[in-house]
Design a protein around this motif. Structure first.
Motif, short mmCIF file in Angstrom:
data_model
loop_
_atom_site.label_atom_id
_atom_site.label_comp_id
_atom_site.label_asym_id
_atom_site.label_seq_id
_atom_site.Cartn_x
_atom_site.Cartn_y
_atom_site.Cartn_z
N SER B 47 -0.57 24.62 33.51
CA SER B 47 -1.73 24.09 34.24
C SER B 47 -1.66 24.51 35.71
O SER B 47 -2.68 24.87 36.31
N ASP B 169 -7.84 24.87 29.96
CA ASP B 169 -6.53 24.21 29.97
C ASP B 169 -6.46 23.28 28.77
O ASP B 169 -7.04 22.20 28.79
N GLU B 170 -5.77 23.72 27.75
CA GLU B 170 -5.67 22.97 26.49
C GLU B 170 -7.03 22.45 26.04
O GLU B 170 -7.21 21.24 25.87
#
Ligand SMILES: Nc1ncnc2c1ncn2[C@@H]1O[C@H](COP(=O)(O)OP(=O)(O)OP(=O)(O)O)[C@@H](O)[C@H]1O
Ligand SMILES: [Mg+2]
Lengths: 412, 223
Positions: B47, B169-170
């Motif tokens: 991240s 991000d994910e």
């Protein structure tokens, strides 16, 4: 730069208000009270100012009024070795001294005289005047004519009647009226003028619509002391309207009379212009106190708004991060939260304004104080609210704009 | 063509009077149209790297260049414009404005970018919502949507201004297998239009979509 982004920010801020309606409402409370106080204060001072102006301009702002102090001459004490009050000679002396600078009207007054015409009878005031009095008081006729020098000199039994009196007695020009056991012919009916608003000035009041005006010389109820006709008062109407010259002449006239009255102040000089200024000065103190109260509550209200804005921003940290991620610049974040705090203060200002108007109206109703709503007072209060919103919204807005986007997005 | 490069970027965070290193001298370049997958254990700085690359965060050391221009040289305003018009973002938890409808949320980037006509914005956003399969729910509010639906709205928003790089991000972190698949397919499709995708994920299924996989290792360096 178009207005479109600003419109969007206002819309966003507006919706934001409704996320926590109670909070938004409460945070406007302080501002509302401040605005209410401000509007009530401005309307009251404006009302007082207007009333003072009306009162003193009814007395004539270019006029000086002198009245004999009645008690002294009516006590029956021997005033011979002192002074007799205002006499005809005083008027003549003053008129000579004044020259072209003004006109002098003199009068003798008798109140509560029974006036009758035909089978009608009313009580009214009878004034005996000189020819200059009409010009000094600014009184004109609607029908017939005024009294002239000739009428005075020839002691004519003519009179001019006030408009209401003429209507009540149903008299016209050339009618005859009876004042107790004196008879006079009506030569004119005066224009409506209302009454002199003399409360608090020490002057006696006259209702110009309910009087009989006669030549001084044929006045049925003269008071004569030592062969001298005692006057009840003088009205000096000045050509000069400038404040300092009005005051200067008033003082001069007082000195002249004092000299001829052996320094006995048996008369009373009233300068309406000076009284108006004094009334304005005392209102200034009142305005200052009320203004300070209003400013204080705006300050407290502003701090309340700042507090709420800081809480809102803490709550919306992630959202601020999101806005930054989709491209909001710092300026836009500041704009958004400034709009928010301005809307908060404006809603406060709106209901504060309504409350202020109601409070002023209630004061008018129950305390009998005059109230005037000027567009100035209704504009000033909301603009103060907007200014407060900007001042106290700036710090929270800047704090929001300087958040680190990555950190703001992590906020849970 | 190299779109985005990270040149020896490090990022350390201060925690109290200690400083912990989350990312150490990482060098990376992203080609146009590439699907780059960042993977690695939790806490390995995926991240952090995404944030540094997208200008949401500034590196402690090193520099990030977009089309050869260092982000450090850009003003805050320029970075905001870059994020608005060239980058798209998808996060693990879908971020939507709660008091705006689905379509208004998708329109958000336009309000922070160059002014365009309202009807043009509407048309574009409706198209995008149709594209992600959210056309029937355009006037719903976010809190009435499921996680998968919200993520698709976020996806539509990320595509709104035709970005050159999408940072994810994910994106499938809180979705079930079916919804994950949909999102990953959509991401994959974007690369066909020469749009780069940089995705951080633990999901082994996600790794399979990447044209290139970069693995980050957990650092234990306390400086
Ligand atoms: N704002 C911060 N303050 C302090 N430390 C941070 C901050 N952000 C990240 N870190 C630390 O940096 C390291 C890397 O974090 P990061 O979120 O990049 O990991 P990640 O690879 O994304 O992990 P995950 O897969 O769990 O999301 C972690 O050890 C974390 O504790
Ligand atoms: Mg992570």
């Amino acid at each position: 730069m178009t207005f479109y982004p600003l419109f969007f920010d206002i819309q966003d801020a507006w919706r934001n208000l409704f996320r926590r309606p109670l909070r938004s409402l409460l945070s406007g409370l302080g501002i509302g009270i401040g605005v209410a106080a401000l509007i009530a204060m401005l309307s009251l001072t404006e009302g007082a100012k207007r009333a003072a102006f009306e009162k003193f301009s009814s007395l004539g702002l270019q006029t000086l009024r002198l009245e004999a102090i009645a008690s002294q001459s009516e006590k029956g004490e021997s005033t011979m070795n002192l002074s007799q009050g205002i006499i005809q000679e005083d008027a003549v002396q003053l008129a000579e001294w004044l020259g072209m600078r003004g006109k002098i009207g003199v009068f003798i007054k008798k109140e509560g005289v029974r006036i009758s015409a035909g089978n009608k009878e009313v009580k009214a005031t009878v004034l005996g005047v000189n020819a200059g009095w009409f010009a000094a008081e600014g009184l004109s006729t609607t029908r017939g004519r005024l009294l002239y020098e000739g009428d005075i000199a020839h002691q004519e039994n003519y009179c001019v009647v006030g408009s209401a009196l003429a209507a009540n007695l149903q008299v016209e020009v050339l009618s005859t009226i009876r004042m107790e056991n004196h008879v006079a012919t009506v030569v004119g009916v005066a224009a409506r003028k209302g009454r002199l608003l003399t409360e608090g000035t020490g002057l006696s009041s006259v209702d110009f619509d309910n009087i009989v005006i006669m030549p001084l010389t044929s006045m049925p109820f003269p008071r004569v002391v030592a062969d001298r006709l005692l006057l009840d008062g003088l009205v000096v109407s000045l050509e000069q309207a400038h404040e300092s010259s009005v005051q200067f002449l008033a003082e001069q006239i007082r000195q002249i009379l004092l000299d001829s009255h052996r320094q006995v102040e048996d008369f009373h000089v009233v300068v309406p212009l000076t009284l108006l200024r004094e009334a304005e000065d005392s209102q200034k103190v009142f305005s200052l106190i009320m203004g300070a109260i209003a400013a204080l509550s705006l300050l407290v209200g502003g701090i309340g708004v700042m507090n709420i804005m800081l809480a809102n921003i803490a709550e919306q940290t992630r959202e601020i991060g999101l806005r930054m991620a989709v491209g909001a610049s710092q300026a836009r974040i500041i704009s958004l939260y400034l709009c928010h705090s301005i809307l908060l203060t404006m809603t406060g200002a709106i209901w504060g304004g309504v409350v202020g108007v109601l409070v002023a109206l209630l004061i008018q109703q129950f305390a009998g104080l005059p109230v005037v709503f000027s567009s100035f007072s209704l504009l000033v209060a909301p603009s103060f609210a907007v200014i407060t919103g900007i001042i106290f919204g700036l710090h929270p807005a800047r704090r929001a704009a300087t958040l680190e986007p990555a950190l703001a997005l992590r906020d849970s | 063509m190299v779109l985005l490069e990270a040149d020896k970027v490090s990022r350390s965070f201060r925690i109290g009077d200690q400083s912990s290193l989350a990312l150490s001298e990482h060098t990376l370049s992203v080609q146009a149209g590439e699907f780059l997958v960042l993977t690695g254990p939790s806490g390995s700085g995926k991240s952090t790297l995404l944030n540094v690359l997208s200008g949401l965060d500034r590196p402690s050391l090193g520099e990030v260049r977009y089309r050869g221009r260092s982000l450090a040289d850009m003003t805050q305003q320029e970075i905001a414009r870059l994020r608005n018009s060239s980058f798209g973002f998808i996060f693990q938890t879908p971020h939507l404005l709660p008091d705006r409808t689905v379509i208004e949320n998708v329109e958000l980037p336009f309000h922070y970018g160059c002014p365009r006509s309202f009807s043009e914005i509407r048309r574009r956003c409706l198209q995008l919502l149709e594209y992600v399969g959210m056309a029937p729910l355009t006037s719903r509010y976010p809190d009435t949507l499921s996680g998968g639906e919200m993520q698709r709205v976020v996806f539509a928003r990320a595509l709104a201004c035709n970005p050159e790089v999408i940072f994810a991000d994910e994106p499938t972190g809180s979705l079930d297998a079916e919804n994950s698949c949909k999102i990953l397919e959509l991401l994959k499709k974007q690369t066909a239009n020469n749009c780069s995708v940089i995705m951080a994920t633990h999901d082994p299924g996600g790794i399979f979509y990447g044209t290139r996989v970069v693995r980050l290792e957990k650092l234990h360096a306390n400086v």
